[in-house]
Motif scaffolding. Structure first.
Motif, short mmCIF file in Angstrom:
data_model
loop_
_atom_site.label_atom_id
_atom_site.label_comp_id
_atom_site.label_asym_id
_atom_site.label_seq_id
_atom_site.Cartn_x
_atom_site.Cartn_y
_atom_site.Cartn_z
N PRO A 3 39.84 43.68 45.40
CA PRO A 3 39.31 42.61 44.55
C PRO A 3 40.41 41.94 43.74
O PRO A 3 41.48 42.51 43.52
CB PRO A 3 38.35 43.36 43.63
CG PRO A 3 38.95 44.74 43.51
CD PRO A 3 39.52 45.03 44.89
N HIS A 4 40.10 40.75 43.30
CA HIS A 4 40.97 40.08 42.32
C HIS A 4 40.73 40.74 40.96
O HIS A 4 39.59 40.85 40.51
CB HIS A 4 40.65 38.59 42.24
CG HIS A 4 41.42 37.87 41.18
ND1 HIS A 4 42.74 37.53 41.33
CD2 HIS A 4 41.05 37.44 39.95
CE1 HIS A 4 43.16 36.91 40.24
NE2 HIS A 4 42.16 36.84 39.38
N ALA A 5 41.80 41.18 40.32
CA ALA A 5 41.69 41.96 39.07
C ALA A 5 42.22 41.17 37.89
O ALA A 5 43.03 40.25 38.02
CB ALA A 5 42.43 43.28 39.21
N HIS A 45 32.84 36.43 44.70
CA HIS A 45 32.84 35.82 43.37
C HIS A 45 34.28 35.54 42.93
O HIS A 45 35.20 36.29 43.31
CB HIS A 45 32.18 36.72 42.33
CG HIS A 45 30.70 36.88 42.51
ND1 HIS A 45 30.15 37.55 43.57
CD2 HIS A 45 29.66 36.45 41.75
CE1 HIS A 45 28.82 37.54 43.46
NE2 HIS A 45 28.51 36.87 42.37
N GLY A 46 34.45 34.51 42.12
CA GLY A 46 35.77 34.23 41.58
C GLY A 46 36.82 34.10 42.66
O GLY A 46 36.65 33.36 43.63
N LYS A 47 37.91 34.87 42.51
CA LYS A 47 39.02 34.81 43.46
C LYS A 47 39.05 36.00 44.41
O LYS A 47 40.03 36.20 45.13
CB LYS A 47 40.34 34.72 42.69
CG LYS A 47 40.47 33.47 41.84
CD LYS A 47 41.80 33.44 41.09
CE LYS A 47 41.93 32.19 40.22
NZ LYS A 47 43.22 32.16 39.47
N SER A 48 37.98 36.80 44.41
CA SER A 48 37.94 37.96 45.30
C SER A 48 37.57 37.56 46.73
O SER A 48 36.95 36.51 46.95
CB SER A 48 36.92 38.98 44.79
OG SER A 48 37.47 39.78 43.76
N PRO A 49 37.89 38.43 47.69
CA PRO A 49 37.45 38.18 49.08
C PRO A 49 35.93 38.21 49.17
O PRO A 49 35.24 38.73 48.28
CB PRO A 49 38.07 39.34 49.86
CG PRO A 49 39.18 39.86 49.00
CD PRO A 49 38.74 39.63 47.58
N PRO A 50 35.38 37.72 50.26
CA PRO A 50 33.92 37.73 50.43
C PRO A 50 33.38 39.11 50.74
O PRO A 50 34.13 40.03 51.05
CB PRO A 50 33.70 36.78 51.61
CG PRO A 50 34.97 36.86 52.40
CD PRO A 50 36.06 37.03 51.38
N TRP A 51 32.08 39.23 50.63
CA TRP A 51 31.39 40.43 51.08
C TRP A 51 31.63 40.60 52.57
O TRP A 51 31.50 39.65 53.34
CB TRP A 51 29.90 40.29 50.77
CG TRP A 51 29.01 41.34 51.32
CD1 TRP A 51 29.24 42.70 51.32
CD2 TRP A 51 27.74 41.15 51.96
NE1 TRP A 51 28.19 43.36 51.92
CE2 TRP A 51 27.26 42.44 52.32
CE3 TRP A 51 26.96 40.03 52.26
CZ2 TRP A 51 26.03 42.62 52.96
CZ3 TRP A 51 25.75 40.21 52.88
CH2 TRP A 51 25.29 41.49 53.23
N ASP A 52 31.98 41.85 52.99
CA ASP A 52 32.31 42.04 54.40
C ASP A 52 31.09 42.29 55.28
O ASP A 52 31.21 42.31 56.51
CB ASP A 52 33.33 43.17 54.57
CG ASP A 52 32.81 44.53 54.13
OD1 ASP A 52 31.58 44.70 54.00
OD2 ASP A 52 33.64 45.44 53.91
N MET A 68 39.66 50.31 41.27
CA MET A 68 40.18 49.86 39.98
C MET A 68 40.31 51.00 38.97
O MET A 68 41.10 50.91 38.04
CB MET A 68 39.24 48.80 39.39
CG MET A 68 39.12 47.53 40.21
SD MET A 68 40.65 46.59 40.27
CE MET A 68 40.90 46.26 38.53
N ARG A 69 39.52 52.06 39.12
CA ARG A 69 39.47 53.11 38.11
C ARG A 69 39.65 54.48 38.79
O ARG A 69 38.72 55.04 39.31
CB ARG A 69 38.14 53.04 37.37
CG ARG A 69 37.76 54.17 36.42
CD ARG A 69 38.80 54.50 35.37
NE ARG A 69 39.26 53.38 34.59
CZ ARG A 69 38.73 52.97 33.43
NH1 ARG A 69 37.69 53.59 32.94
NH2 ARG A 69 39.24 51.94 32.80
N ASP A 70 40.91 54.97 38.80
CA ASP A 70 41.18 56.26 39.42
C ASP A 70 41.46 57.35 38.40
O ASP A 70 41.80 58.48 38.77
CB ASP A 70 42.35 56.15 40.41
CG ASP A 70 43.64 55.66 39.75
OD1 ASP A 70 43.64 55.46 38.51
OD2 ASP A 70 44.63 55.47 40.48
N ALA A 71 41.29 57.02 37.11
CA ALA A 71 41.45 58.01 36.05
C ALA A 71 40.25 57.92 35.12
O ALA A 71 39.56 56.89 35.08
CB ALA A 71 42.75 57.74 35.27
N PRO A 72 39.96 58.96 34.35
CA PRO A 72 38.77 58.93 33.48
C PRO A 72 38.86 57.83 32.43
O PRO A 72 39.92 57.56 31.87
CB PRO A 72 38.78 60.32 32.83
CG PRO A 72 39.62 61.17 33.73
CD PRO A 72 40.65 60.27 34.30
N GLY A 73 37.71 57.21 32.16
CA GLY A 73 37.66 56.19 31.13
C GLY A 73 36.26 55.63 30.99
O GLY A 73 35.37 55.92 31.81
#
Length: 250
Positions: A3-5, A45-52, A68-73
């Motif tokens: 995704p666009h982050a 949505h936005g600048k992300s690629p389309p649904w595959d 996007m989230r590989d650590a606790p938060g």
């Protein structure tokens, strides 16, 4: 595909936006959160690629959240983004220390646990579905935005109307997750095993289905708490940012 982050500050919170928007709409909220936030544009949505289309739409969004989230938060999701956040927390409990859900539109909660509320919602949604089935995506978009908030349709520039109309098939695709519950969120006992603190927020003036969904979630999630923002509708992260940010503070 990734995704666009977008990152604000130290990126403490993971933010997941609502349908028909993009991560940038949560900028004012992100800037008020301690430690900042990171967000991403949902598929298509936005600048992300389309649904595959090789997996259900919500599943792809959850996979992107995991990327996007590989650590606790802490994780916050709004509307459809709230359903992604909840499914993400169940699939990856080790990565979520706190869950904030702003009006998660998980209609499966009503289908399974509140049949009258589900039937009432379906009746209100039927004109939107009728427009889709008739191939009139502009009319569908007008009816959808009237139900769920945002600027009045008549005030939108033509290019915005066209963009919203093009995204209407994604609204239907989201139904696999939020109505059919392909993620098994409402399988018996699953929500009861959710171990992180959960906060639910909704506007007092939102569609009646929202309060009904929250009521089900409050029954099923141990220790969940709810706050109601008086005078707010479904788009409270944008319209009542200060109050919502204050209620989010731990």
């Amino acid at each position: 595909m990734r995704p666009h982050a977008r990152v604000w500050g130290d990126g403490a919170y993971l933010l997941i936006h609502c349908a028909l928007a993009h991560a940038g709409v949560l900028s004012p909220l992100a800037e008020r959160l301690p430690g900042g936030a990171v967000g991403f544009d949902l598929p298509g949505h936005g600048k992300s690629p389309p649904w595959d289309a090789c997996q259900d739409y919500q599943a792809q969004a959850v996979a992107w959240a995991a990327a996007m989230r590989d650590a606790p938060g802490p994780v916050l999701g709004h509307s459809f983004g709230g359903t992604v956040a909840l499914r993400f927390a169940l699939d990856h409990p080790e990565r979520v220390t706190r869950l904030v859900l702003v009006e998660p539109v998980y209609f499966a909660a009503l289908r399974v646990h509140d049949a009258p509320a589900y039937a009432a919602y379906q009746a209100r949604f039927q004109p939107i579905l009728d427009a889709y089935e008739g191939g009139d995506f502009h009319q569908m978009a007008a009816r959808f935005t009237a139900m769920w908030g945002g600027a009045p349709w008549a005030t939108l520039p033509a290019r915005f109307k066209d963009a919203l109309a093009r995204q209407m098939p994604l609204i239907i695709a989201q139904g696999q997750g939020i109505d059919a519950d392909t993620g098994g969120v409402f399988a018996p006992g699953r929500l009861g095993a959710l171990g992180c603190p959960v906060t639910l927020l909704r506007g007092s003036d939102s569609d009646a289905s929202v309060a009904a969904i929250h009521a089900v979630l409050m029954r099923l999630i141990p220790g969940a708490v709810e706050h109601v923002i008086e005078g707010a509708g479904h788009m409270s992260p944008m319209t009542h940012t200060d109050e919502l940010a204050r209620l989010i503070q731990p």
